[in-house]
Design a protein around this motif. Structure first.
Motif, PDB file in Angstrom:
ATOM      1  N   VAL A  97       0.845  -1.202   0.000  1.00 40.04           N
ATOM      2  CA  VAL A  97       0.000   0.000   0.000  1.00 40.04           C
ATOM      3  C   VAL A  97       0.878   1.250   0.000  1.00 40.04           C
ATOM      4  CG1 VAL A  97      -1.699   1.337   1.316  1.00 40.04           C
ATOM      5  CG2 VAL A  97      -1.952  -1.143   1.103  1.00 40.04           C
ATOM      6  N   ALA A  98       1.843   1.286   0.913  1.00 37.72           N
ATOM      7  CA  ALA A  98       2.754   2.431   0.977  1.00 37.72           C
ATOM      8  C   ALA A  98       3.608   2.515  -0.284  1.00 37.72           C
ATOM      9  CB  ALA A  98       3.645   2.335   2.215  1.00 37.72           C
ATOM     10  N   GLY A  99       4.079   1.376  -0.761  1.00 41.04           N
ATOM     11  CA  GLY A  99       4.919   1.346  -1.958  1.00 41.04           C
ATOM     12  C   GLY A  99       4.192   1.864  -3.180  1.00 41.04           C
ATOM     13  N   GLN A 100       2.928   1.500  -3.336  1.00 39.57           N
ATOM     14  CA  GLN A 100       2.155   1.980  -4.485  1.00 39.57           C
ATOM     15  C   GLN A 100       1.929   3.486  -4.380  1.00 39.57           C
ATOM     16  OE1 GLN A 100       1.827   0.668  -7.226  1.00 39.57           O
ATOM     17  NE2 GLN A 100      -0.043   1.270  -8.235  1.00 39.57           N
ATOM     18  N   ARG A 101       1.680   3.985  -3.184  1.00 41.25           N
ATOM     19  CA  ARG A 101       1.503   5.440  -3.009  1.00 41.25           C
ATOM     20  C   ARG A 101       2.782   6.185  -3.380  1.00 41.25           C
ATOM     21  NH1 ARG A 101      -1.636   5.159   2.667  1.00 41.25           N
ATOM     22  NH2 ARG A 101      -3.695   4.745   1.818  1.00 41.25           N
ATOM     23  N   VAL A 102       3.916   5.690  -2.894  1.00 39.67           N
ATOM     24  CA  VAL A 102       5.203   6.331  -3.208  1.00 39.67           C
ATOM     25  C   VAL A 102       5.472   6.238  -4.705  1.00 39.67           C
ATOM     26  CG1 VAL A 102       7.712   6.175  -2.896  1.00 39.67           C
ATOM     27  CG2 VAL A 102       6.177   6.001  -0.913  1.00 39.67           C
ATOM     28  N   TYR A 103       5.240   5.067  -5.282  1.00 34.48           N
ATOM     29  CA  TYR A 103       5.470   4.895  -6.717  1.00 34.48           C
ATOM     30  C   TYR A 103       4.617   5.885  -7.517  1.00 34.48           C
ATOM     31  CZ  TYR A 103       6.151   3.086 -11.312  1.00 34.48           C
ATOM     32  OH  TYR A 103       6.478   3.003 -12.635  1.00 34.48           O
ATOM     33  N   ARG A 104       3.349   6.007  -7.193  1.00 35.54           N
ATOM     34  CA  ARG A 104       2.463   6.920  -7.924  1.00 35.54           C
ATOM     35  C   ARG A 104       2.901   8.372  -7.776  1.00 35.54           C
ATOM     36  NH1 ARG A 104      -3.156   3.826  -6.766  1.00 35.54           N
ATOM     37  NH2 ARG A 104      -2.940   2.325  -8.459  1.00 35.54           N
ATOM     38  N   TRP A 105       3.363   8.748  -6.576  1.00 36.54           N
ATOM     39  CA  TRP A 105       3.837  10.114  -6.362  1.00 36.54           C
ATOM     40  C   TRP A 105       5.057  10.382  -7.243  1.00 36.54           C
ATOM     41  CZ3 TRP A 105       8.465  12.086  -4.507  1.00 36.54           C
ATOM     42  CH2 TRP A 105       8.476  13.465  -4.300  1.00 36.54           C
ATOM     43  N   VAL A 106       6.005   9.454  -7.273  1.00 40.40           N
ATOM     44  CA  VAL A 106       7.200   9.606  -8.113  1.00 40.40           C
ATOM     45  C   VAL A 106       6.794   9.656  -9.586  1.00 40.40           C
ATOM     46  CG1 VAL A 106       9.342   8.503  -8.880  1.00 40.40           C
ATOM     47  CG2 VAL A 106       8.788   8.584  -6.437  1.00 40.40           C
ATOM     48  N   ALA A 107       5.904   8.768  -9.997  1.00 42.17           N
ATOM     49  CA  ALA A 107       5.475   8.730 -11.395  1.00 42.17           C
ATOM     50  C   ALA A 107       4.798  10.035 -11.804  1.00 42.17           C
ATOM     51  CB  ALA A 107       4.540   7.540 -11.628  1.00 42.17           C
ATOM     52  N   ARG A 108       3.961  10.584 -10.936  1.00 48.97           N
ATOM     53  CA  ARG A 108       3.310  11.863 -11.238  1.00 48.97           C
ATOM     54  C   ARG A 108       4.317  13.002 -11.280  1.00 48.97           C
ATOM     55  NH1 ARG A 108      -0.423  10.256  -7.361  1.00 48.97           N
ATOM     56  NH2 ARG A 108       0.531  11.696  -5.911  1.00 48.97           N
ATOM     57  N   SER A 109       5.290  12.957 -10.411  1.00 53.65           N
ATOM     58  CA  SER A 109       6.256  14.047 -10.282  1.00 53.65           C
ATOM     59  C   SER A 109       7.330  14.032 -11.362  1.00 53.65           C
ATOM     60  CB  SER A 109       6.931  13.978  -8.905  1.00 53.65           C
ATOM     61  OG  SER A 109       5.965  14.092  -7.891  1.00 53.65           O
ATOM     62  N   ARG A 110       7.519  12.917 -12.030  1.00 54.07           N
ATOM     63  CA  ARG A 110       8.614  12.816 -12.997  1.00 54.07           C
ATOM     64  C   ARG A 110       8.469  13.792 -14.146  1.00 54.07           C
ATOM     65  NH1 ARG A 110       7.348   9.492 -17.564  1.00 54.07           N
ATOM     66  NH2 ARG A 110       5.294   8.572 -17.289  1.00 54.07           N
ATOM     67  N   GLY A 111       7.258  14.205 -14.481  1.00 54.80           N
ATOM     68  CA  GLY A 111       7.048  15.158 -15.559  1.00 54.80           C
ATOM     69  C   GLY A 111       7.208  16.605 -15.143  1.00 54.80           C
ATOM     70  N   ARG A 112       7.439  16.846 -13.866  1.00 56.87           N
ATOM     71  CA  ARG A 112       7.554  18.228 -13.386  1.00 56.87           C
ATOM     72  C   ARG A 112       8.896  18.848 -13.753  1.00 56.87           C
ATOM     73  NH1 ARG A 112       3.019  18.697 -10.457  1.00 56.87           N
ATOM     74  NH2 ARG A 112       2.406  16.986  -9.128  1.00 56.87           N
ATOM     75  N   SER A 113       9.894  18.047 -14.008  1.00 56.36           N
ATOM     76  CA  SER A 113      11.198  18.557 -14.404  1.00 56.36           C
ATOM     77  C   SER A 113      11.270  18.603 -15.919  1.00 56.36           C
ATOM     78  CB  SER A 113      12.313  17.650 -13.865  1.00 56.36           C
ATOM     79  OG  SER A 113      13.535  18.033 -14.452  1.00 56.36           O
ATOM     80  N   CYS A 114      11.395  19.792 -16.441  1.00 50.17           N
ATOM     81  CA  CYS A 114      11.420  19.954 -17.901  1.00 50.17           C
ATOM     82  C   CYS A 114      12.841  20.074 -18.421  1.00 50.17           C
ATOM     83  CB  CYS A 114      10.598  21.162 -18.310  1.00 50.17           C
ATOM     84  SG  CYS A 114       8.845  20.966 -17.898  1.00 50.17           S
ATOM     85  N   ALA A 115      13.822  19.796 -17.595  1.00 48.02           N
ATOM     86  CA  ALA A 115      15.216  19.942 -18.010  1.00 48.02           C
ATOM     87  C   ALA A 115      15.530  19.121 -19.245  1.00 48.02           C
ATOM     88  CB  ALA A 115      16.147  19.549 -16.854  1.00 48.02           C
ATOM     89  N   GLU A 116      14.926  17.943 -19.380  1.00 48.20           N
ATOM     90  CA  GLU A 116      15.188  17.086 -20.533  1.00 48.20           C
ATOM     91  C   GLU A 116      14.031  17.123 -21.518  1.00 48.20           C
ATOM     92  OE1 GLU A 116      16.757  13.177 -19.631  1.00 48.20           O
ATOM     93  OE2 GLU A 116      17.013  13.829 -17.570  1.00 48.20           O
ATOM     94  N   GLY A 117      13.162  18.121 -21.412  1.00 49.16           N
ATOM     95  CA  GLY A 117      12.023  18.230 -22.313  1.00 49.16           C
ATOM     96  C   GLY A 117      10.896  17.276 -21.967  1.00 49.16           C
ATOM     97  N   ALA A 118      10.912  16.724 -20.758  1.00 47.90           N
ATOM     98  CA  ALA A 118       9.906  15.731 -20.388  1.00 47.90           C
ATOM     99  C   ALA A 118       8.501  16.299 -20.458  1.00 47.90           C
ATOM    100  CB  ALA A 118      10.191  15.189 -18.982  1.00 47.90           C
ATOM    101  N   CYS A 119       8.326  17.574 -20.111  1.00 45.25           N
ATOM    102  CA  CYS A 119       6.981  18.140 -20.126  1.00 45.25           C
ATOM    103  C   CYS A 119       6.385  18.126 -21.520  1.00 45.25           C
ATOM    104  CB  CYS A 119       6.996  19.568 -19.576  1.00 45.25           C
ATOM    105  SG  CYS A 119       7.423  19.624 -17.834  1.00 45.25           S
ATOM    106  N   SER A 120       7.209  18.380 -22.524  1.00 45.29           N
ATOM    107  CA  SER A 120       6.677  18.399 -23.892  1.00 45.29           C
ATOM    108  C   SER A 120       6.219  17.033 -24.343  1.00 45.29           C
ATOM    109  CB  SER A 120       7.732  18.955 -24.853  1.00 45.29           C
ATOM    110  OG  SER A 120       8.841  18.086 -24.914  1.00 45.29           O
ATOM    111  N   LEU A 121       6.706  15.974 -23.713  1.00 49.45           N
ATOM    112  CA  LEU A 121       6.290  14.642 -24.068  1.00 49.45           C
ATOM    113  C   LEU A 121       4.843  14.368 -23.696  1.00 49.45           C
ATOM    114  CD1 LEU A 121       9.383  12.599 -22.878  1.00 49.45           C
ATOM    115  CD2 LEU A 121       8.832  13.281 -25.218  1.00 49.45           C
ATOM    116  N   HIS A 122       4.344  15.100 -22.736  1.00 44.71           N
ATOM    117  CA  HIS A 122       3.004  14.857 -22.203  1.00 44.71           C
ATOM    118  C   HIS A 122       2.115  16.072 -22.408  1.00 44.71           C
ATOM    119  CE1 HIS A 122       4.630  11.231 -20.574  1.00 44.71           C
ATOM    120  NE2 HIS A 122       5.520  11.909 -19.929  1.00 44.71           N
TER     121      HIS A 122
END
Length: 128
Positions: A97-122
């Motif tokens: 339960v805790a692992g899935q919550r942490v995983y989802r938070w990381v997965a959601r947050s990964r697009g917040r850094s646009c240094a590598e153009g990640a935001c444009s991908l989504h």
């Protein structure tokens, strides 16, 4: 008996995680599949939705079973000998339960850094 790891190859965090797993002994045990191309993803994995693949890592085991998110990581931990010591810990009550919550938070947050153009991908904005 190779497991297929479906990941977003356009995500810097995802690529670094892939390389870390390869250094830990994934070669010959895991086949990494970049699902960034929706047409290729649909052709190779017709039962999986591209939006879901972009939200969380998925692992397809040799028998066709699918796990995603934290549970995909737990599957990987059972496949790579260097992670076998962690595998039983990932089954302790409450950890999934805790692992899935942490995983989802990381997965959601990964697009917040646009240094590598990640935001444009989504669509030019971070993933929800």
């Amino acid at each position: 008996r190779v497991h297929q790891v479906l990941y977003d190859g356009g995500c810097g965090l995802c690529r670094r995680s892939r390389h870390a797993l390869e250094r830990l002994g994934a070669v010959g045990r895991l086949d990494f599949v970049d699902v960034h191309d929706p047409d290729e993803a649909a052709r190779r994995f017709p039962g999986l939705r591209w939006d879901d693949l972009m939200d969380e890592m998925h692992v397809v085991d040799p028998s066709g079973g699918v796990t995603r998110g934290f549970f995909a990581f737990r599957t990987i931990a059972g496949v790579i000998p260097a992670l076998w010591a962690a595998w039983p810990l990932l089954h302790i009550p409450g950890v999934p339960v805790a692992g899935q919550r942490v995983y989802r938070w990381v997965a959601r947050s990964r697009g917040r850094s646009c240094a590598e153009g990640a935001c444009s991908l989504h669509g030019g904005k971070p993933r929800p």
